[in-house]
Scaffold this motif. Sequence first.
Motif, PDB file in Angstrom:
ATOM      1  N   VAL A  40       0.866  -1.178   0.000  1.00 57.92           N
ATOM      2  CA  VAL A  40       0.000   0.000   0.000  1.00 57.92           C
ATOM      3  C   VAL A  40       0.900   1.224   0.000  1.00 57.92           C
ATOM      4  CG1 VAL A  40      -1.775   1.284   1.257  1.00 57.92           C
ATOM      5  CG2 VAL A  40      -1.781  -1.219   1.320  1.00 57.92           C
ATOM      6  N   ALA A  41       0.614   2.171  -0.868  1.00 55.76           N
ATOM      7  CA  ALA A  41       1.351   3.433  -0.891  1.00 55.76           C
ATOM      8  C   ALA A  41       0.347   4.574  -0.920  1.00 55.76           C
ATOM      9  CB  ALA A  41       2.265   3.506  -2.123  1.00 55.76           C
ATOM     10  N   LEU A  42       0.609   5.573  -0.103  1.00 58.90           N
ATOM     11  CA  LEU A  42      -0.223   6.779  -0.079  1.00 58.90           C
ATOM     12  C   LEU A  42       0.696   7.966  -0.261  1.00 58.90           C
ATOM     13  CD1 LEU A  42      -2.947   8.218   0.337  1.00 58.90           C
ATOM     14  CD2 LEU A  42      -2.478   8.173   2.805  1.00 58.90           C
ATOM     15  N   ASN A  43       0.501   8.693  -1.341  1.00 60.07           N
ATOM     16  CA  ASN A  43       1.301   9.869  -1.628  1.00 60.07           C
ATOM     17  C   ASN A  43       0.370  10.982  -2.090  1.00 60.07           C
ATOM     18  OD1 ASN A  43       3.470  11.559  -2.014  1.00 60.07           O
ATOM     19  ND2 ASN A  43       3.927  10.764  -4.045  1.00 60.07           N
ATOM     20  N   HIS A  44       0.263  12.011  -1.248  1.00 58.27           N
ATOM     21  CA  HIS A  44      -0.650  13.121  -1.503  1.00 58.27           C
ATOM     22  C   HIS A  44      -2.069  12.565  -1.637  1.00 58.27           C
ATOM     23  CE1 HIS A  44       2.764  15.766  -1.649  1.00 58.27           C
ATOM     24  NE2 HIS A  44       3.326  14.998  -2.568  1.00 58.27           N
ATOM     25  N   ASN A  45      -2.659  12.643  -2.830  1.00 54.70           N
ATOM     26  CA  ASN A  45      -4.040  12.183  -2.972  1.00 54.70           C
ATOM     27  C   ASN A  45      -4.142  10.850  -3.726  1.00 54.70           C
ATOM     28  OD1 ASN A  45      -3.341  13.201  -5.503  1.00 54.70           O
ATOM     29  ND2 ASN A  45      -5.424  13.877  -5.927  1.00 54.70           N
ATOM     30  N   ILE A  90     -12.333   1.296   2.588  1.00 55.01           N
ATOM     31  CA  ILE A  90     -11.654   2.593   2.522  1.00 55.01           C
ATOM     32  C   ILE A  90     -12.646   3.637   3.014  1.00 55.01           C
ATOM     33  CG2 ILE A  90     -10.563   4.283   0.988  1.00 55.01           C
ATOM     34  CD1 ILE A  90      -9.865   1.905  -0.868  1.00 55.01           C
ATOM     35  N   ALA A  91     -12.210   4.477   3.919  1.00 57.90           N
ATOM     36  CA  ALA A  91     -13.097   5.478   4.522  1.00 57.90           C
ATOM     37  C   ALA A  91     -13.850   6.275   3.451  1.00 57.90           C
ATOM     38  CB  ALA A  91     -12.278   6.428   5.393  1.00 57.90           C
ATOM     39  N   HIS A  92     -15.187   6.301   3.574  1.00 55.94           N
ATOM     40  CA  HIS A  92     -16.021   7.006   2.607  1.00 55.94           C
ATOM     41  C   HIS A  92     -15.715   8.500   2.583  1.00 55.94           C
ATOM     42  CE1 HIS A  92     -18.419   3.530   1.598  1.00 55.94           C
ATOM     43  NE2 HIS A  92     -18.586   3.279   2.886  1.00 55.94           N
ATOM     44  N   ASN A  93     -15.406   9.061   3.764  1.00 59.57           N
ATOM     45  CA  ASN A  93     -15.155  10.504   3.819  1.00 59.57           C
ATOM     46  C   ASN A  93     -13.824  10.895   3.164  1.00 59.57           C
ATOM     47  OD1 ASN A  93     -13.788   9.290   5.935  1.00 59.57           O
ATOM     48  ND2 ASN A  93     -14.185  10.951   7.383  1.00 59.57           N
ATOM     49  N   ALA A  94     -12.999   9.931   2.794  1.00 58.56           N
ATOM     50  CA  ALA A  94     -11.767  10.230   2.046  1.00 58.56           C
ATOM     51  C   ALA A  94     -12.093  10.507   0.578  1.00 58.56           C
ATOM     52  CB  ALA A  94     -10.771   9.091   2.159  1.00 58.56           C
ATOM     53  N   GLN A  95     -13.289  10.145   0.158  1.00 62.04           N
ATOM     54  CA  GLN A  95     -13.786  10.379  -1.192  1.00 62.04           C
ATOM     55  C   GLN A  95     -12.809   9.851  -2.247  1.00 62.04           C
ATOM     56  OE1 GLN A  95     -15.065  14.451  -1.714  1.00 62.04           O
ATOM     57  NE2 GLN A  95     -15.795  14.545   0.397  1.00 62.04           N
ATOM     58  N   GLN A 144     -10.032  13.706  -0.157  1.00 65.03           N
ATOM     59  CA  GLN A 144      -9.710  14.014   1.236  1.00 65.03           C
ATOM     60  C   GLN A 144      -8.765  12.936   1.803  1.00 65.03           C
ATOM     61  OE1 GLN A 144     -10.776  16.806   2.777  1.00 65.03           O
ATOM     62  NE2 GLN A 144     -11.835  17.397   0.910  1.00 65.03           N
ATOM     63  N   PRO A 145      -7.528  12.892   1.342  1.00 69.83           N
ATOM     64  CA  PRO A 145      -6.620  11.827   1.782  1.00 69.83           C
ATOM     65  C   PRO A 145      -6.335  11.849   3.285  1.00 69.83           C
ATOM     66  CG  PRO A 145      -5.424  13.474   0.528  1.00 69.83           C
ATOM     67  CD  PRO A 145      -6.878  13.806   0.402  1.00 69.83           C
ATOM     68  N   ASP A 146      -6.476  13.003   3.935  1.00 66.40           N
ATOM     69  CA  ASP A 146      -6.246  13.065   5.378  1.00 66.40           C
ATOM     70  C   ASP A 146      -7.287  12.250   6.151  1.00 66.40           C
ATOM     71  OD1 ASP A 146      -4.043  14.661   4.988  1.00 66.40           O
ATOM     72  OD2 ASP A 146      -5.139  16.538   5.315  1.00 66.40           O
ATOM     73  N   ALA A 147      -8.402  11.931   5.517  1.00 68.14           N
ATOM     74  CA  ALA A 147      -9.432  11.116   6.161  1.00 68.14           C
ATOM     75  C   ALA A 147      -9.092   9.626   6.137  1.00 68.14           C
ATOM     76  CB  ALA A 147     -10.781  11.351   5.488  1.00 68.14           C
ATOM     77  N   LEU A 148      -8.040   9.263   5.420  1.00 73.09           N
ATOM     78  CA  LEU A 148      -7.613   7.864   5.383  1.00 73.09           C
ATOM     79  C   LEU A 148      -6.806   7.557   6.639  1.00 73.09           C
ATOM     80  CD1 LEU A 148      -6.503   7.494   1.662  1.00 73.09           C
ATOM     81  CD2 LEU A 148      -8.416   6.343   2.771  1.00 73.09           C
ATOM     82  N   LYS A 149      -7.456   7.017   7.621  1.00 73.74           N
ATOM     83  CA  LYS A 149      -6.798   6.687   8.897  1.00 73.74           C
ATOM     84  C   LYS A 149      -6.456   5.207   8.980  1.00 73.74           C
ATOM     85  CE  LYS A 149      -7.434  10.888  10.348  1.00 73.74           C
ATOM     86  NZ  LYS A 149      -6.390  11.833  10.125  1.00 73.74           N
ATOM     87  N   GLN A 150      -7.259   4.371   8.303  1.00 72.88           N
ATOM     88  CA  GLN A 150      -7.022   2.930   8.345  1.00 72.88           C
ATOM     89  C   GLN A 150      -7.635   2.281   7.114  1.00 72.88           C
ATOM     90  OE1 GLN A 150      -8.949   1.477  11.885  1.00 72.88           O
ATOM     91  NE2 GLN A 150     -10.824   0.985  10.798  1.00 72.88           N
TER      92      GLN A 150
END
Length: 192
Positions: A40-45, A90-95, A144-150
């Motif tokens: 898994v990689a998360l970079n910006h959005n 995947i958190a819905h609020n991360a859109q 909203q990548p900041d909403a990705l907590k888990q």
Amino acid sequence: MRKIIVATLCCVPFISFDILYAHEHGSLEAHEHGKIDINVALNHNVLALEVDGPAASITGFEYAPSSTTDKEVAKLAKQQLENPLVLFAIAHNAQCTLTTTNVEGAVFGSAKEKDVHKAESGHEEKEAHHHSDIEAQYSFTCKQPDALKQLDFANFFKVFPLTKQINLQYIGTEGQKGANLTSTNSQFKLNQ
């Protein structure tokens, strides 16, 4: 899709080349039925996920399906893998919107079998054992990548009950970490 993972990761200055090497040249661990590797990689959005593991962990077999039953099992497994929003919570609020999907495997008729290891008798190789892997890559764009907590992999274990363990490697802007997930411990916290 590997280009997406590499492109996502090259923007992260602390990347461990061991993870890239392990991915590009196969897992550092042996081909083990019941286990799946997920990067898994998360970079910006951009959220990228990559699934790699023995076909037996997904379909129950590693040969090219010839019977009607095996063909149906392979077809259903591919359809399920092509729907990552069902497999990964995947958190819905991360859109997050799915932007690319790629699923390959010899059991689907879309990849070559890998000769993972050979059985040896004495000093002479007697028989080669061919193993088929399934590889799937996904890319999401998140508003909203900041909403990705888990991420929660409980549905993956439910859909593919032959998978007993997920070996997860994560790289994000805060660093990298890994975890071994099971059906009873299926959540992975991204930023802790």
